[in-house]
Design a protein around this motif. Structure first.
Motif, PDB file in Angstrom:
ATOM      1  N   HIS A 142      78.166  60.730  52.578  1.00 22.79           N
ATOM      2  CA  HIS A 142      78.360  61.027  51.158  1.00 22.79           C
ATOM      3  C   HIS A 142      77.875  59.886  50.279  1.00 22.79           C
ATOM      4  O   HIS A 142      77.266  60.120  49.243  1.00 22.79           O
ATOM      5  CB  HIS A 142      79.831  61.306  50.874  1.00 22.79           C
ATOM      6  N   ARG A 143      78.131  58.672  50.684  1.00 27.28           N
ATOM      7  CA  ARG A 143      77.778  57.528  49.854  1.00 27.28           C
ATOM      8  C   ARG A 143      76.326  57.106  50.033  1.00 27.28           C
ATOM      9  O   ARG A 143      75.703  56.626  49.093  1.00 27.28           O
ATOM     10  CB  ARG A 143      78.697  56.361  50.180  1.00 27.28           C
ATOM     11  N   THR A 144      75.787  57.266  51.214  1.00 22.59           N
ATOM     12  CA  THR A 144      74.464  56.742  51.509  1.00 22.59           C
ATOM     13  C   THR A 144      73.354  57.477  50.767  1.00 22.59           C
ATOM     14  O   THR A 144      72.433  56.843  50.261  1.00 22.59           O
ATOM     15  CB  THR A 144      74.192  56.788  53.023  1.00 22.59           C
ATOM     16  N   ALA A 145      73.417  58.778  50.708  1.00 22.46           N
ATOM     17  CA  ALA A 145      72.338  59.552  50.092  1.00 22.46           C
ATOM     18  C   ALA A 145      72.118  59.134  48.645  1.00 22.46           C
ATOM     19  O   ALA A 145      70.997  58.778  48.252  1.00 22.46           O
ATOM     20  CB  ALA A 145      72.641  61.041  50.187  1.00 22.46           C
ATOM     21  N   CYS A 146      73.155  59.161  47.842  1.00 16.12           N
ATOM     22  CA  CYS A 146      73.027  58.793  46.424  1.00 16.12           C
ATOM     23  C   CYS A 146      72.706  57.305  46.259  1.00 16.12           C
ATOM     24  O   CYS A 146      71.885  56.930  45.421  1.00 16.12           O
ATOM     25  CB  CYS A 146      74.294  59.149  45.666  1.00 16.12           C
ATOM     26  N   ALA A 147      73.353  56.464  47.055  1.00 16.56           N
ATOM     27  CA  ALA A 147      73.122  55.027  46.951  1.00 16.56           C
ATOM     28  C   ALA A 147      71.678  54.680  47.325  1.00 16.56           C
ATOM     29  O   ALA A 147      71.068  53.802  46.702  1.00 16.56           O
ATOM     30  CB  ALA A 147      74.088  54.270  47.842  1.00 16.56           C
ATOM     31  N   TYR A 148      71.127  55.358  48.317  1.00 11.90           N
ATOM     32  CA  TYR A 148      69.761  55.075  48.753  1.00 11.90           C
ATOM     33  C   TYR A 148      68.767  55.412  47.637  1.00 11.90           C
ATOM     34  O   TYR A 148      67.888  54.601  47.317  1.00 11.90           O
ATOM     35  CB  TYR A 148      69.433  55.872  50.014  1.00 11.90           C
ATOM     36  N   ILE A 149      68.906  56.601  47.043  1.00  9.70           N
ATOM     37  CA  ILE A 149      68.000  57.013  45.974  1.00  9.70           C
ATOM     38  C   ILE A 149      68.118  56.060  44.790  1.00  9.70           C
ATOM     39  O   ILE A 149      67.115  55.605  44.236  1.00  9.70           O
ATOM     40  CB  ILE A 149      68.313  58.465  45.523  1.00  9.70           C
ATOM     41  N   THR A 150      69.343  55.744  44.410  1.00  5.93           N
ATOM     42  CA  THR A 150      69.565  54.840  43.277  1.00  5.93           C
ATOM     43  C   THR A 150      68.949  53.472  43.529  1.00  5.93           C
ATOM     44  O   THR A 150      68.274  52.909  42.657  1.00  5.93           O
ATOM     45  CB  THR A 150      71.077  54.691  43.016  1.00  5.93           C
ATOM     46  N   GLU A 151      69.143  52.934  44.716  1.00  3.87           N
ATOM     47  CA  GLU A 151      68.609  51.610  45.034  1.00  3.87           C
ATOM     48  C   GLU A 151      67.088  51.604  45.064  1.00  3.87           C
ATOM     49  O   GLU A 151      66.462  50.649  44.612  1.00  3.87           O
ATOM     50  CB  GLU A 151      69.181  51.114  46.357  1.00  3.87           C
ATOM     51  N   LYS A 152      66.482  52.651  45.597  1.00  2.29           N
ATOM     52  CA  LYS A 152      65.014  52.727  45.626  1.00  2.29           C
ATOM     53  C   LYS A 152      64.447  52.754  44.208  1.00  2.29           C
ATOM     54  O   LYS A 152      63.441  52.110  43.924  1.00  2.29           O
ATOM     55  CB  LYS A 152      64.545  53.957  46.402  1.00  2.29           C
ATOM     56  N   VAL A 153      65.101  53.486  43.303  1.00  2.13           N
ATOM     57  CA  VAL A 153      64.643  53.521  41.909  1.00  2.13           C
ATOM     58  C   VAL A 153      64.776  52.141  41.280  1.00  2.13           C
ATOM     59  O   VAL A 153      63.858  51.664  40.608  1.00  2.13           O
ATOM     60  CB  VAL A 153      65.417  54.592  41.098  1.00  2.13           C
ATOM     61  N   ARG A 154      65.882  51.484  41.522  1.00  3.45           N
ATOM     62  CA  ARG A 154      66.097  50.150  40.936  1.00  3.45           C
ATOM     63  C   ARG A 154      65.116  49.123  41.484  1.00  3.45           C
ATOM     64  O   ARG A 154      64.655  48.243  40.757  1.00  3.45           O
ATOM     65  CB  ARG A 154      67.528  49.702  41.169  1.00  3.45           C
ATOM     66  N   GLN A 155      64.775  49.223  42.756  1.00  4.53           N
ATOM     67  CA  GLN A 155      63.818  48.280  43.343  1.00  4.53           C
ATOM     68  C   GLN A 155      62.424  48.471  42.766  1.00  4.53           C
ATOM     69  O   GLN A 155      61.686  47.509  42.602  1.00  4.53           O
ATOM     70  CB  GLN A 155      63.738  48.481  44.855  1.00  4.53           C
TER      71      GLN A 155
END
Length: 164
Positions: free
Chosen positions: A51-64
């Motif tokens: 549940h946490r990884t999917a959204c966190a991964y997308i968010t982090e990739k955008v921020r990077q």
């Protein structure tokens, strides 16, 4: 007198055997209980991770990748995909994030490639669906349906635009 001491000895041995049997039964029940609790915790941790990884991964990739408007949504394989663009030594490269065959996928390729296959990407996480849309110039909405049917949505704001 010899008979009495013999009977007493048998009772003592039987008592000790009963105590040992009781100890073994208690130990087995504690182990069984512990295994059940451990299994439940592992399952809960896996669900929480998904549940946490999917959204966190997308968010982090955008921020990077948030520099000079190099993040956009593109139709890829008949669905919306998140595209993160970067320039290396004068050549543009794209990172595509999309879903294919029940998995959230990531594919890194040169931007000028017109033909590649969706199965070429790296499997990241098991999902039922992934959809991303650009709500405004600086806001994305990612909708993810996980493999257990749970729906996760996250708004992601990018800080840079095409101008800066």
């Amino acid at each position: 007198m010899n008979l009495k001491s013999k009977n007493r000895h048998i009772v003592d041995v039987a008592f000790i055997l009963c105590l040992m049997l009781l100890f073994v039964l208690c130990a087995l029940s504690v182990i069984s209980l512990g295994a059940g609790i451990y299994k439940k915790n592992i399952e809960s941790m896996k669900n929480n991770y998904d549940h946490r990884t999917a959204c966190a991964y997308i968010t982090e990739k955008v921020r990077q990748s948030d520099t000079n408007g190099t993040i956009f949504v593109q139709d890829l394989f008949g669905q919306n995909a998140l595209v993160l663009q970067e320039e290396i030594n004068g050549t543009l490269y794209n990172t595509y994030i999309y879903d294919y065959d029940g998995y959230l996928m990531e594919l890194y390729a040169r931007a000028d490639l017109n033909t590649f296959y969706p199965q070429s990407g790296q499997k990241l996480l098991e999902v039922n669906s992934f959809d991303i849309s650009q709500e405004s110039d600086s806001l994305f909405l990612a909708n993810i349906v996980l493999s257990d049917g749970a729906k996760e949505s996250v708004y992601i704001a990018k800080r840079s635009t095409g101008d800066n």
